[in-house]
Design a protein around this motif. Structure first.
Motif, PDB file in Angstrom:
ATOM      1  N   LYS A 472       0.807  -1.212   0.000  1.00 27.32           N
ATOM      2  CA  LYS A 472       0.000   0.000   0.000  1.00 27.32           C
ATOM      3  C   LYS A 472       0.849   1.274   0.000  1.00 27.32           C
ATOM      4  N   THR A 475       3.965   0.834  -3.727  1.00 27.74           N
ATOM      5  CA  THR A 475       3.376  -0.112  -4.669  1.00 27.74           C
ATOM      6  C   THR A 475       4.313  -0.417  -5.848  1.00 27.74           C
ATOM      7  N   THR A 507      -7.035  -7.684  -0.067  1.00 31.76           N
ATOM      8  CA  THR A 507      -6.300  -6.407  -0.077  1.00 31.76           C
ATOM      9  C   THR A 507      -5.933  -6.034  -1.513  1.00 31.76           C
ATOM     10  N   GLU A 510      -9.203  -5.026  -3.428  1.00 25.42           N
ATOM     11  CA  GLU A 510      -9.937  -3.833  -2.997  1.00 25.42           C
ATOM     12  C   GLU A 510      -9.053  -2.625  -2.756  1.00 25.42           C
ATOM     13  N   GLU A 511      -7.893  -2.844  -2.116  1.00 27.96           N
ATOM     14  CA  GLU A 511      -7.108  -1.668  -1.736  1.00 27.96           C
ATOM     15  C   GLU A 511      -6.061  -1.318  -2.781  1.00 27.96           C
ATOM     16  N   GLN A 514      -8.226  -1.403  -6.310  1.00 33.97           N
ATOM     17  CA  GLN A 514      -9.384  -0.536  -6.069  1.00 33.97           C
ATOM     18  C   GLN A 514     -10.647  -0.994  -6.788  1.00 33.97           C
TER      19      GLN A 514
END
Ligand code: ASP
Length: 599
Positions: A472, A475, A507, A510-511, A514
């Motif tokens: 996160k 990246t 993760t 979604e993170e 996105q």
């Protein structure tokens, strides 16, 4: 059986025997009243002789009326060919069959193109050959490719079986779940408004098979991608698809090296050296400007970023000042490049984002280029040393952002190699195969237009364990456990160790990527669910089967190794697919068309 032997079987040992052959009329020659017909079947050809002095007139007349590619059955006696008429080019060249009986099983219409001509492929337009694929398939060259394809499929199955793999078929009617490419949709009559999608690869099923405890899966799998076709791609293609549990990258390398070794031995009787070289992505890009480098020739990219920082030549100085790089290659012996070739290279560079192409020709002891007057002695000396410049060389440059500059020179390097090859200045033996693994790809790439990260490979690829904490925050730096196997500049296949922890996968979805949670659930919910019930660590790979066979057959086109390929526009010229369907069929599917009228 309608025949006693095939057309590649008879040898001097058969002389005196009465035999029956079946096949196609390959060629016919009338010599001094005697007719010679070469009969061809899948295995080869045999010369048959119709001698009017020794045959009922009616049989002879039938032979005289035969057109090429008619199907016949002949019976006669094998004899030695007369002195001086042996044909050393074919295995049956020492004998011929003196015909007694001729049965015409089917008379062929006049042909749209000749089959007995070895030049057919280059002389006859490919569209015509695709329309009459059944004739084209009879050409020995194409028939050989199809046969080799079958052989490689068999040896693959044998090898995978020996290694404890199970062949499992996965569904062709699947769910729409984009992995990248556009999909083919299949409307569902049972629940109007819902659709199946054809799989782009069995990726998700093979991972679920690992959760299902299969441990070692493979399949020679058909995949479908509705991409606008780039040259030499097919909408449907075949992969050797593999997945294994409880492994690391090294296990995949060893397995694939073993498989390719066996395939090369079987297909070409060649012993390829293993283990293959390994090259990190960054090194492949820096040295060759490609993530699938052709390492059979050098012409490597050299870096001049340090030397050209502050250069008087604005394009170079400016690029470095903006945080970019300056790179160059030496195309040895290419100072003779024509204006047209230089223009083509410039266009190529531009198509990859360059503004132009700087180059220096070394001719008559002089460096010829508009940029030379901007170069300092130190800069010239650096070029001289790192590129070992000699009379006749052509130096080509790219400046700008690292990846873009590498890519540009990578393309130019390939183009220059083609020109040098055509001029006989670069010779690469046809039986040379340089295999390597390209590893340590970035897990994610950034899409500037959409302002978001996307998976370099696919979203199931695991990050290198020590890079997980960077997912996160940094990246860009995260490496994926992804590997590509490359041979002679062609990507033969690729795969990865997968994420098997549901939280890491979530993760990433979604993170990092996105994808909104409800969409993740819709598209991949069943996978995340499956992973919660004991997913073993696993990984796999897929090898492009069509590409593999094309390499083994030494043909540039995968259409030459597929029995019924489609054109670049995705049409099957023989069956005319795709085609409209009757309104009734659409009504059954509750589909209504809104196709704009064609001009
Ligand atoms: N499914 C991937 C592909 O088709 C290969 C793999 O990761 O095994 O490229």
């Amino acid at each position: 059986m309608k025949r006693t032997h095939h057309c590649n079987e008879l040898r001097p040992a058969h002389i005196g025997q009465t035999v029956t052959l079946c096949g196609w009329v390959h060629s016919r020659r009338d010599l001094g009243g005697v007719i010679f017909i070469d009969i061809r079947d899948r295995e080869g050809r045999t010369q048959t002789v119709f001698d009017p002095s020794d045959l009922p007139k009616e049989v002879f007349d039938r032979a005289a009326a035969l057109r090429s590619e008619s199907v016949v059955r002949v019976t006669g006696r094998v004899r030695s060919r007369p002195e001086g008429t042996n044909n050393a080019k074919i295995p049956t060249g020492e004998i011929e069959v003196m015909v007694r009986e001729l049965e015409v099983l089917n008379l062929a219409d006049p042909l749209p193109f000749q089959i007995d001509d070895p030049e057919t492929a280059s002389r006859v337009n490919e569209e015509l050959r695709l329309k009459y694929r059944f004739l084209d398939l009879r050409r020995p060259e194409l028939a050989r490719n199809i046969r080799l394809r079958s052989k490689v499929a068999i040896v693959t199955r044998q090898f995978m079986d020996e290694q404890g793999f199970l062949e499992v078929e996965t569904p062709i009617l699947f769910k729409s779940t984009p992995e990248g490419a556009r999909e083919f949709l299949v409307p569902n009559r049972r629940d109007p408004g819902t659709f199946y999608a054809l799989p782009q690869s069995p990726q998700q099923f093979k991972q679920i098979l690992m959760v299902g405890g299969i441990e070692r899966y493979y399949q020679i799998a058909r995949c479908f991608r509705d991409e606008d076709q780039r040259a030499d791609r097919q909408l449907e293609f075949t992969q050797i698809d593999i997945e294994m549990s409880f492994i690391e990258r090294e296990d995949i390398y060893a397995l694939i090296e073993g498989l390719l070794k066996r395939i090369w031995k079987t297909a070409l009787d060649q012993d390829i050296a293993t283990p293959f070289k390994r090259m990190p992505f960054v090194e492949a890009m820096s040295r060759y400007g490609m993530d699938k480098p052709d390492t059979r020739f050098s012409m490597e990219l050299a870096d001049f970023t340090e030397e050209f920082c502050g250069s008087q030549f604005k394009v170079f100085g400016g690029a470095v000042a903006a945080g970019g790089v300056v790179k160059a290659i030496n195309a040895k012996g290419l100072a003779c490049a024509t204006q047209g070739q230089i223009e083509s290279m410039t266009e190529l560079a531009k198509s990859f984002g360059a503004k132009g192409l700087a180059f220096i020709k070394v001719e008559n002891g002089e460096w010829k280029s508009p940029i030379v007057r901007f170069l300092t002695d130190a800069e010239k000396a650096a070029l001289q040393t790192k590129l070992a410049i000699e009379e006749g060389d052509l130096i080509l440059f790219a400046a700008g952002e690292w990846l873009a500059a590498c890519e540009i020179l990578g393309r130019i390097r390939l183009y220059a190699a083609e020109v040098l090859k055509a001029a006989g200045k670069l010779v690469i033996p046809a039986d040379r195969f340089d295999f390597l693994w390209v590893v340590d790809f970035p897990l994610l790439s950034f899409d500037k237009e959409q302002n978001r990260w996307y998976s370099s490979h696919h979203p199931f690829t695991a990050p290198v364990a020590e890079d997980i904490p960077l997912l996160k925050t940094e990246t860009r730096k995260v490496r994926g456990q992804h590997y590509d196997v490359v041979v002679n500049g062609v990507e033969l296949g690729g795969g990865s160790i997968r994420i098997h922890q549901p939280d890491v996968q979530k993760t990433v979805f979604e993170e990092v990527l996105q994808i909104p949670p409800d969409e993740t659930k819709l598209r991949f919910g069943y996978m995340l669910e499956a992973f919660r019930y004991g997913a073993p660590p696993h990984g796999g790979i897929a090898l492009g089967f069509d590409r593999l066979i094309a390499i083994l057959c030494n043909t540039p086109s995968i259409r030459d190794v597929i029995a019924f390929p489609k054109t670049a526009k995705g049409t099957d010229l023989m069956t005319d697919a795709p085609a409209p369907v009757p309104a009734k069929q659409l009504r059954e599917l509750y589909l209504e068309l809104k196709v704009p009228k064609k001009e």
